[in-house]
Design an enzyme around this catalytic site. Structure first.
Site, short mmCIF file in Angstrom:
data_model
loop_
_atom_site.label_atom_id
_atom_site.label_comp_id
_atom_site.label_asym_id
_atom_site.label_seq_id
_atom_site.Cartn_x
_atom_site.Cartn_y
_atom_site.Cartn_z
N ASP A 15 0.80 -1.22 0.00
CA ASP A 15 0.00 0.00 0.00
C ASP A 15 0.84 1.27 0.00
OD1 ASP A 15 -2.26 -1.65 0.14
OD2 ASP A 15 -2.14 -1.72 2.32
N LYS A 18 1.92 2.11 -5.26
CA LYS A 18 2.55 1.58 -6.48
C LYS A 18 1.70 1.85 -7.73
CE LYS A 18 2.73 -2.41 -4.36
NZ LYS A 18 2.53 -2.09 -2.94
N GLY A 42 -4.03 -4.23 -4.40
CA GLY A 42 -5.05 -3.23 -4.71
C GLY A 42 -4.33 -1.94 -5.07
N HIS A 43 -4.08 -1.74 -6.36
CA HIS A 43 -3.29 -0.59 -6.78
C HIS A 43 -4.22 0.49 -7.32
CE1 HIS A 43 0.44 -3.41 -7.25
NE2 HIS A 43 -0.03 -3.33 -6.02
N GLN A 223 2.33 -5.95 -3.20
CA GLN A 223 2.68 -6.04 -1.78
C GLN A 223 3.95 -5.21 -1.52
OE1 GLN A 223 1.83 -9.43 -3.38
NE2 GLN A 223 -0.12 -8.44 -3.02
P1 IMO Z 1 -0.64 -4.08 -2.43
O1 IMO Z 1 -0.10 -4.63 -3.71
C1 IMO Z 1 -0.97 -4.53 1.87
C2 IMO Z 1 -1.02 -8.59 3.49
C3 IMO Z 1 -2.30 -9.07 4.12
C4 IMO Z 1 -1.76 -10.03 5.17
C5 IMO Z 1 -0.57 -10.66 4.45
C6 IMO Z 1 -0.87 -11.99 3.80
O2 IMO Z 1 -1.92 -3.36 -2.55
O3 IMO Z 1 0.41 -3.30 -1.71
P2 IMO Z 1 -2.23 -12.71 1.63
O4 IMO Z 1 -3.66 -12.50 1.25
O5 IMO Z 1 -1.26 -12.12 0.65
O6 IMO Z 1 -1.92 -14.13 1.96
O7 IMO Z 1 -2.04 -11.90 3.01
O8 IMO Z 1 -0.18 -9.74 3.45
N1 IMO Z 1 -1.16 -8.09 2.11
C7 IMO Z 1 -1.11 -6.80 1.77
N2 IMO Z 1 -1.01 -5.69 2.52
N3 IMO Z 1 -1.02 -4.40 0.54
C8 IMO Z 1 -1.09 -5.49 -0.24
O9 IMO Z 1 -0.99 -5.43 -1.58
C9 IMO Z 1 -1.19 -6.76 0.37
N4 IMO Z 1 -1.30 -8.02 -0.09
C10 IMO Z 1 -1.28 -8.83 0.99
O10 IMO Z 1 -3.02 -8.02 4.70
O11 IMO Z 1 -1.27 -9.31 6.27
MG MG Z 2 -3.21 -2.81 -0.99
#
Ligand code: IMO
Ligand code: MG
Length: 421
Positions: A15, A18, A42-43, A223
């Site tokens: 988050d 990106k 979630g971009h 992530q």
């Molecule tokens: P973007 O790309 C923030 C976190 C989840 C959880 C951990 C594992 O938008 O930055 P998962 O569903 O991947 O097995 O969850 O990772 N998580 C994220 N946190 N932004 C994301 O994506 C995330 N994708 C997974 O909240 O703690």
């Molecule tokens: Mg996100």
């Protein structure tokens, strides 16, 4: 041609913003590729008064003539992907013309999502706080060599392979005594596979190699580095390689093809889900950051945990990724603060260190360096020389600490609210 793959990746816990930056940079890169993760991402992209949240589709999708690759390192949920494509189409873009998908991309099955929920329910207090998108279970199947891949949908015995994997999942679900209807989404999932067949299904390594003949490529991380399966705050991580090595394995390219590495970070830290977070704030300041930064999940709507910028963690992820350019997001969210803090070392058991310990869950006392706030609304600023002096001092400190220049400063969600230095 000596075209390279430049990389954008998150340096914190996801988050970082990106989507916005890839959308901005995509003006210069005709090709954008996702190399890992899935619809847990979630971009958010904002332009011309419109908002779009990219999940599996690369954030270059709205740029004219762009090619958008879903790499082999991604896990793809056909149902979610079809929905996302419908949203893109509603904005006047033809997804089929602009997206190519690797034959080696692993598929997320409906039962993967159920397993994700079942594992989380069974973990009780120790749960990861996953996005419940089936990410962990589908990567588990990939590594244990049971996954179904996009290329498999072209094979006549696909249904047989599917049934066999589903049976495996049913046994696991039964063991977990998870109450669900495992067939509820099955028909929809197979319909979504028909939709998937309309796309260019490519051998990613060759496809990327051929594209590099003509144009540079931007690899879009999902992530963040602190969620990396190897280098993050394990086990509170996601199940993929979010750091730069993931680009090589997730697209099928050698390290020599990697060019610049843009590392994105927010001027503060956030985290969703469980796991250690040394600079987390539980007070009014944390709430203030959440409110001003709208720190609620783009995918799950969950309130994000907020805290001061952690330079110890940031220095670690800058090092690991070989970051060449830093991109700082959301500094404008700190415009109103009297003082702004950054964590410059950890005190662990009475000793101070600027290195990340193996176990971040042990008692860590963050040691802060405090800066006077700039107390200026920066959201309208578009030229570096107009930035307040207190803010420039703060950035210089960071550059010295991290040893890498801050090349881009983002001061708002819109494409145009960006200063390039
Ligand atoms: P973007 O790309 C923030 C976190 C989840 C959880 C951990 C594992 O938008 O930055 P998962 O569903 O991947 O097995 O969850 O990772 N998580 C994220 N946190 N932004 C994301 O994506 C995330 N994708 C997974 O909240 O703690
Ligand atoms: Mg996100």
């Amino acid at each position: 041609m000596n075209n390279k793959i430049d990389v954008v990746l998150g340096l914190q816990w996801g988050d970082e913003g990106k989507g916005k930056i890839v959308d901005v940079l995509a003006g210069r890169y005709p090709v954008v590729a996702r190399f890992q993760g899935g619809p847990n991402a979630g971009h958010s992209l904002k332009f011309d008064g419109k908002t779009f949240v990219a999940r599996s589709i690369p954030s270059g999708i709205f740029r004219d003539g762009s090619t958008n690759i879903i790499g082999n390192g991604v896990v793809l949920d056909p149902i979610e992907f079809r929905q996302e494509c419908a949203d893109v189409a509603a904005m006047g873009i033809d997804p089929v013309a602009k997206i190519a998908i690797s034959l080696r991309t692993s598929l997320i099955l409906p039962t993967h999502r159920l397993l994700d929920a079942a594992f989380e329910a069974a973990a009780g207090k120790g749960k990861i706080g996953s996005t419940l998108r089936g990410i962990g279970p589908s990567y588990t199947d990939k590594i244990s060599r049971h996954a179904l891949r996009v290329g498999d949908i072209l094979s006549p015995d696909f249904k047989k392979k599917y049934d066999s994997l589903k049976q495996r999942h049913l046994r696991q679900l039964a063991e977990l005594r998870f109450d669900c209807d495992p067939s509820a989404e099955e028909k929809d999932w197979f319909d979504a596979l028909d939709f998937l067949r309309k796309f260019r299904l490519v051998d990613c390594a060759y496809f990327v190699e051929d594209l590099l003949e003509h144009s540079p490529i931007l690899a879009e991380g999902a992530q963040g580095s602190m969620l990396d399966i190897d280098h993050g705050t394990y086990p509170f991580v996601t199940s993929s390689s979010t750091t730069v090595g993931g680009v090589c394995t997730g697209l099928g390219v050698p390290p020599s093809k990697i060019g610049r590495v843009y590392g994105i970070f927010k001027a503060y830290c956030t985290r969703v889900g469980s796991g250690p977070f040394p600079t987390e704030l539980f007070d009014a300041t944390g709430e203030e950051i959440r409110r001003i930064g709208h720190e609620f999940g783009a995918v799950t709507g969950r309130p994000r945990r907020c805290g001061w910028l952690d330079l110890v963690a940031l220095k670690y992820t800058v090092m690991m990724n070989g970051v060449t350019d830093l991109i700082m997001m959301k500094a404008d969210c700190l415009d109103g603060f009297d003082t702004v803090k950054v964590c410059t070392s950890y005190r662990i058991g009475g000793k101070e260190t600027d290195r990340l310990p193996f176990d971040l869950s042990e008692a860590i006392e963050p040691v802060y360096t405090e800066f006077p706030g700039w107390k200026t609304d920066m959201t309208g600023i578009r030229r570096e020389e107009d930035l307040p002096e207190a803010f420039r001092n703060y950035i210089s400190f960071m550059e010295r600490y991290l040893g890498v220049p801050v090349s881009v400063i983002s001061l708002g969600p819109d494409r145009n609210a960006t200063i390039e230095r």
